[in-house]
Design an enzyme around this catalytic site. Sequence first.
Site, PDB file in Angstrom:
ATOM      1  N   HIS A 145       0.856  -1.180   0.000  1.00  0.00           N
ATOM      2  CA  HIS A 145       0.000   0.000   0.000  1.00  0.00           C
ATOM      3  C   HIS A 145       0.897   1.237   0.000  1.00  0.00           C
ATOM      4  O   HIS A 145       2.095   1.141   0.212  1.00  0.00           O
ATOM      5  CB  HIS A 145      -0.986  -0.006   1.173  1.00  0.00           C
ATOM      6  CG  HIS A 145      -0.387   0.300   2.504  1.00  0.00           C
ATOM      7  ND1 HIS A 145       0.196  -0.656   3.308  1.00  0.00           N
ATOM      8  CD2 HIS A 145      -0.281   1.465   3.173  1.00  0.00           C
ATOM      9  CE1 HIS A 145       0.628  -0.088   4.418  1.00  0.00           C
ATOM     10  NE2 HIS A 145       0.357   1.197   4.364  1.00  0.00           N
ATOM     11  N   TYR A 198       3.328   2.146  14.402  1.00  0.00           N
ATOM     12  CA  TYR A 198       3.636   3.089  13.344  1.00  0.00           C
ATOM     13  C   TYR A 198       2.994   4.436  13.597  1.00  0.00           C
ATOM     14  O   TYR A 198       1.936   4.553  14.196  1.00  0.00           O
ATOM     15  CB  TYR A 198       3.270   2.534  11.966  1.00  0.00           C
ATOM     16  CG  TYR A 198       1.833   2.152  11.765  1.00  0.00           C
ATOM     17  CD1 TYR A 198       0.944   3.025  11.136  1.00  0.00           C
ATOM     18  CD2 TYR A 198       1.345   0.914  12.177  1.00  0.00           C
ATOM     19  CE1 TYR A 198      -0.379   2.668  10.926  1.00  0.00           C
ATOM     20  CE2 TYR A 198       0.041   0.551  11.970  1.00  0.00           C
ATOM     21  CZ  TYR A 198      -0.824   1.435  11.348  1.00  0.00           C
ATOM     22  OH  TYR A 198      -2.139   1.086  11.158  1.00  0.00           O
TER      23      TYR A 198
END
Length: 151
Positions: free
Chosen positions: A51, A119
Amino acid sequence: MIAGVQVKKLVRHCDDRGFFMEILREDDEIFSRFGQASMSKSYPGVIKAFHYHEHQDDLWFFPVGNAQVVLYDLREDSPTRGETNVFYLGEDNPVLLLIPRMVAHGYRVLGNEPAIIIYFTTAAYNRSHPDEKRIPWNDPTIGFDWTTKYR
């Protein structure tokens, strides 16, 4: 290395109680803006790819387990367009990886234990207009071979 990708080697401060390690600071050169912090767990052998984002950067850190991280530069105006980078991140290599917008990214969990990724993104997730574009894990343009090479 793909233009704009940055690696920050993390330092563990160990003593008889365990260790302390900073991951990201507001004054880090690798950090531009806070958007969101998230965490995900993936099981052994799982591939989460690919992605990319048009408007945000990602900063990836694997505190538990180990992962093979693959980046592919999609940017039309980049001097490294079409290049692939591979990183091995996790418990065995504590690193914070900056992934610029328009660089496709994904990972494969290595070993027999799950991996956890923490993240940070430079923009919060927008549910009504997600900045999340998908490319199949086996996309022929990227052409990455995810199999382990037994040498």
